[in-house]
Scaffold this active site. Structure first.
Site, mmCIF file in Angstrom:
data_model
loop_
_atom_site.group_PDB
_atom_site.id
_atom_site.type_symbol
_atom_site.label_atom_id
_atom_site.label_comp_id
_atom_site.label_asym_id
_atom_site.label_seq_id
_atom_site.Cartn_x
_atom_site.Cartn_y
_atom_site.Cartn_z
ATOM 1 N N ASP A 23 -8.005 5.870 -2.353
ATOM 2 C CA ASP A 23 -7.145 4.751 -1.957
ATOM 3 C C ASP A 23 -6.743 3.985 -3.188
ATOM 4 O O ASP A 23 -7.501 3.162 -3.708
ATOM 5 C CB ASP A 23 -7.892 3.851 -0.974
ATOM 6 C CG ASP A 23 -6.952 2.808 -0.379
ATOM 7 O OD1 ASP A 23 -5.779 2.731 -0.826
ATOM 8 O OD2 ASP A 23 -7.385 2.068 0.516
ATOM 9 N N CYS A 40 0.804 -1.211 0.000
ATOM 10 C CA CYS A 40 0.000 0.000 0.000
ATOM 11 C C CYS A 40 0.845 1.271 0.000
ATOM 12 O O CYS A 40 0.472 2.260 -0.613
ATOM 13 C CB CYS A 40 -0.979 -0.002 1.148
ATOM 14 S SG CYS A 40 -0.219 -0.289 2.739
ATOM 15 N N HIS A 74 -2.159 0.575 7.104
ATOM 16 C CA HIS A 74 -2.459 0.896 5.715
ATOM 17 C C HIS A 74 -2.004 2.315 5.420
ATOM 18 O O HIS A 74 -1.776 3.104 6.322
ATOM 19 C CB HIS A 74 -3.976 0.744 5.498
ATOM 20 C CG HIS A 74 -4.379 0.791 4.066
ATOM 21 N ND1 HIS A 74 -3.782 0.034 3.092
ATOM 22 C CD2 HIS A 74 -5.357 1.490 3.436
ATOM 23 C CE1 HIS A 74 -4.348 0.269 1.936
ATOM 24 N NE2 HIS A 74 -5.315 1.157 2.108
#
Lengths: 326, 659
Positions: B472, B412, B456
């Site tokens: 995202d 991520c 994250h």
């Protein structure tokens, strides 16, 4: 004072064995026989019997003519005891009581002639008329259960019970027993006048001497001895000893008394209470037993303190009667 | 002090053996933090003492004990480099305990050692305060008390008898403990204050984002925090727990910029829509100041603040579990950017990553709409075979270019970092937000468990009229990551991440149930026992309308209360002794009290039988009962009968007696 009658046993099969009940039945017969002659004095009779069972000696203090001598007679007859009476006078000598060794012409030696004290029940009438020397001879014999004359010791018979009578000491010409001697008597009783009903029956009834003469023993001396020996088996619990100690303690702390009760008094209290429990047919002592015998056992051992003005014996006794039962 | 201290009392071997066994149990949990050699030393010293007692051997003389002690002290010092602090202090005490065993000869020594044992039990709470440990310690306290009881018995007593007594003593202490726990004034700090050396080795997010940082966390099962919601849970795609926000980049890593402590939520230009989410968070200590909240937080917990980029920061680093209540709005609109903020959120290094810059510039030429640029970028991630993996290949230089055009494998932080870079290069203000995403629902306790592996990173872009909105890029590559969460411990080298198993297997369900039940229990414990701090105490007291009293007042009241209770207990005891404390007497007194309520008072010098006759005459209806009870009492108290025989009957009859 109300006359406490020994408590009827609270019958509980687990509590009372057979032996106490049998003893009670025998003793009840003695009381019944005596009560037939001395009217209205059951409590005093029971106390006297308790005193006897506890192997103590009894002092009866009262005015002449209230039946002191009769009581002694009746007890002796009802128990089948050998009875002797000694009238104490100011010229009575110790040997007159104990006995003496007298030269015997026939066998050329001295033979001991036992005095009147060699009896199972000795009535020492008007003990305070004798000199202290004579008094102490009697008291020593009472204590030791034996007599020593000219180096030889003679055992007194069993059972041995002295019932001394005394006129109240304010009468002239008497030697009051010192406190130390009074302590040797387990109990002191005052008979007092009979109540109206009993006196009426007394006046109406037959001659007491005649009645006594016709009495038969309700119990044998052997049974009495057995009962005396059983005294120590009467259970005295810790709780009861607490109560007795509380009484002794109070007597020693109270400002009403010149001196507290002696350990001998405490011991006497236990024994007398045990005897009272036997009379009630119980195998253990209850506080009520102690309370029943307490005045008789204790009163003659207590002297009022100087500032305690109320001399009546009931007042004197109150602080002890009020001791809480622990 | 007393005769016991002046005249040595010999020690029974049984007591000593019990003591040694219990001390072994005291030291055992400490073994988790002690150096192994010290644990071994202490246990062998105990064994030495045991053998010496069993064989009747002499204990070592002073000239042996002194060097041994000095040696041990130096070894502890050598190991920890200090004798101060929690770890070395505990180690020192345990070492001393072991050495002291060699001179336990008398009763007095046992007291010293036993009290040291109690102290070590407390010390262990500096290391862990878990529920299981508390239960274990309670058992140990009871056992240690048993030893002290045995020590004070004149003769050997069976262990169960002592255990029962110790158990009841501990039992009596519990209510008082609870009262003191609730009412004892708290200082404004953790329940178990710890020195600094206790905080090493805590895991959590870091204050900068470099490739690989978060993927390390992804391997950790440790709990980051738990959140319980008052009513509705947020949807999985809403579960973005905001943590550190980064605005400064060097092209590869990201870090937070100059901290601007403006209270963002108070600005009138921020608006919230829809239903708020109310929840409370219990965050595990991570030795940093961040507090976590769902996007976007609308409240500030006590002793903390909110920054201009919506970071919640506690005033102190979190070294204790902390519980706080939060309100968040999933729908929000932030206001305009100041020039200075716009500058900061467009910052890029002067050079580097030319291919990425060129790509961004080409998007910029195609359209002016930021929204379209964002969608173009997301489409690129989705369609150009990007792979979501925990072990991406290493990119040596030109990180964004390398990732976007060569490797296309990343975690991520790769996606968030490269996306923010692209946006900035295309002239759209953007920043990287790290935190946690998702969370496992504990159905039993109805709360979300968020673990370190849920860590994250995502981005926020700023658009005119909308303000900051979350984008995202990872969701574009691996939407399952966002919807399902990440499976623990299943990531092989170089393989793509596999997502959580399907949950239809029975075993998994049972296992999950157990795990969640246990976690729920622990959460309650953390929430209500460990989390019971000054603030919660104040809340509780105000609910009991006891608020507003100073701690001095509370302390005085507690002491007065304790003193009064103790005095009453002593008086009752004395009274019972005065009146005869045995059950027979008490039952009889109870019986007398019942009669006294009906006006039939027993005078203190009235014998039980006299009393029974008197009240029987007064109440013939009760005569049978009264006589029976009195007879039982007399028989038990004066008759010399075994109380056990009739006591039950007396008790029954007295209870049944209703005058």
């Amino acid at each position: 004072m109300t006359a406490p009658v020994p408590k009827p046993s609270l019958h509980h099969p687990a509590i009372d064995g057979a032996a106490p009940a049998e003893r009670k039945a025998a003793l009840d017969q003695v009381i019944a026989a005596a009560c037939g002659i001395i009217l209205g004095k059951e409590r005093e009779l029971r106390l006297a019997l308790a005193c006897l069972i506890a192997r103590g000696h009894l002092l009866i203090e009262d005015l002449p003519g209230v039946g002191k001598t009769t009581l002694a007679h009746v007890l002796a007859r009802a128990l089948g005891l050998q009875f002797r009476r000694v009238q104490f006078t100011s010229d009575l000598l110790p040997a007159d009581i104990l006995g003496a060794s007298i030269y015997d012409r026939d066998n050329g030696g001295f033979t001991f002639h036992p005095g009147p004290i060699f009896a199972q029940l000795v009535l020492a009438d008007e003990i305070n008329r004798a000199t202290p020397k004579t008094q102490s001879a009697l008291l020593e014999a009472m204590e030791e259960y034996q007599v020593t004359v000219e180096g030889r010791t003679y055992a007194l018979p069993e059972p041995f019970f002295v019932l001394a009578t005394q006129n109240p000491s304010h009468q002239i010409g008497t030697f009051a027993l010192p406190e130390s001697q009074l302590d040797r008597f387990l109990m002191r009783l005052e008979l007092g006048y009979p109540d109206t009903q009993a006196e009426r029956a007394l006046l109406r009834g037959r001659d007491r001497r005649e009645l006594i003469a016709n009495m038969t023993a309700a119990m044998s001396p052997t049974t009495l001895i057995a009962i005396q020996q059983n005294l120590s088996t009467v259970h005295v619990s810790e709780a009861l000893l607490d109560y007795i100690q509380a009484i002794l303690h109070t007597s020693r702390l109270s400002p009403h008394y010149r001196e507290g009760l002696s350990p001998r008094a405490g011991l006497g209290l236990v024994r007398a209470a045990q005897a009272w429990a036997i009379l009630a047919g119980r195998g253990y002592v209850m506080p009520e037993d102690v309370q029943a015998v307490l005045p008789a056992v204790v009163r003659h051992r207590l002297q009022p303190a100087a500032d305690f003005t109320d001399h009546s014996s009931d007042e004197l006794f109150k602080p002890l009667a009020a001791v809480p039962i622990p | 002090m007393n005769t016991r201290a002046s005249s040595p009392t010999p020690l029974r071997n049984e007591t000593l053996f019990q003591l040694l066994a219990v001390l072994g149990l005291v030291v055992l949990p400490h073994a988790t933090h002690l150096p192994p050699w010290l644990t071994a030393l202490v246990f062998s010293l105990g064994a030495w003492r045991w053998v010496a007692a069993r064989q009747g051997l002499r204990l070592p003389v002073t000239w042996l004990r002194v060097p041994l002690t000095l040696l041990t002290l130096s070894a502890v010092f050598a190991h920890y480099g200090t004798l101060l602090g929690r770890d070395s202090g505990a180690a020192l005490l345990i070492a001393m305990l072991g050495l002291k065993l060699l001179e336990v000869r008398e009763t007095r020594d046992v007291y010293v050692v036993a009290f040291l044992g109690y102290f070590l039990i407390i010390i262990h709470f500096l290391f862990t305060q878990s529920m299981l440990m508390v239960a274990y310690m309670l058992v140990i306290v009871t056992l240690l008390t048993t030893v002290l009881i045995d020590l004070n018995r004149g003769r050997p007593t069976p262990l169960p008898v002592n255990l029962r007594l110790a158990g009841s003593l501990v039992g009596y202490a519990l209510p008082l403990t609870l009262v003191l726990f609730v009412l004892f004034p708290r200082i404004n700090g953790p329940l178990w204050g710890m020195p600094n050396d206790a905080y090493s080795g805590m895991t959590g997010l870091s204050d900068e984002m470099a490739p690989g940082r978060i993927s390390q966390l992804s391997l950790s099962d440790a709990v980051a925090f738990r959140a319980s919601f008052d009513d509705t849970l947020p949807l999985p795609q809403q579960r973005y727990w905001r943590g550190p926000v980064f605005t400064v980049t060097d092209g590869e890593g990201w870090r937070s910029g100059r901290r601007r402590d403006t209270a963002a939520i108070q600005s009138p230009s921020y608006r919230y829509f829809g239903k708020p989410l109310h929840y409370s968070v219990i965050v595990e200590p991570h030795n940093r100041a961040w507090l976590f909240a769902l996007d976007l937080p609308a409240s500030v917990p006590p002793a903390s603040q909110i920054t201009g980029d919506f970071q919640l920061l506690a005033n102190q680093p979190l070294r204790e579990r902390r519980r706080y209540d939060m309100t968040s709005y999933p729908d929000y609109r932030t206001g305009p950017l100041s020039d200075e903020e716009r500058q900061r959120n467009l910052q890029l290094p002067a050079a580097g990553n030319p291919r990425a810059r060129a790509l961004a510039a080409s998007w910029r030429r195609d359209t002016n709409s930021p929204l379209e640029i964002v969608q173009t970028a997301l489409r690129m991630y989705r369609e150009q075979h990007f792979v979501y993996t925990l072990s991406p290949p290493l990119i040596r230089e030109e990180f964004v270019d390398g990732f976007l055009f060569d490797t296309r494998k990343g975690f991520c932080e790769h996606y968030a970092g490269s996306f923010a870079f692209l946006m900035r290069a295309a002239g759209i203000p953007a920043r990287v937000v790290t935190g946690y995403q998702g969370g496992e629902l504990n159905e039993i306790g109805n709360y979300l468990i968020v673990r370190q592996r849920d860590a994250h990173a995502w981005t926020e872009v700023w658009q005119d009229g909308v303000g900051w909105s979350r984008v995202d890029p990872t969701a574009a590559v691996a939407p399952e990551r966002i919807e399902r969460g990440i499976a623990p411990g299943l990531q092989g080298e170089g393989t793509a991440v596999r997502f959580e198993w399907t949950r239809d297997q029975l075993f998994n369900q049972v296992w999950r149930g157990l795990r969640h039940g246990w976690d729920a229990l622990n959460t309650r414990w953390n929430q209500w026992v460990l989390g019971f701090d000054m603030q919660h105490q104040t809340q509780l007291l105000s609910r009991l309308s006891l608020a507003g009293f100073s701690w001095q007042t509370v302390a005085t009241a507690l002491m007065t209360l304790t003193g009064t209770v103790l005095a009453l207990l002593v008086l009752r005891r004395l009274d019972a002794e005065r009146r005869g404390g045995d059950p027979v007497t008490r039952l009889y007194q109870h019986f007398c009290k019942k009669l006294a309520r009906r006006g039939l008072h027993r005078t203190v010098n009235e014998g039980p039988d006299d009393f029974a006759q008197r009240v029987s005459r007064a109440r013939p209806d009760l005569a049978r009962q009264i006589r029976s009870i009195s007879a039982l009492y007399i028989a038990l108290r004066y008759g010399g009968h075994d109380p056990r025989l009739q006591l039950t009957r007396l008790r029954r009859e007295v209870r049944a007696f209703r005058p």
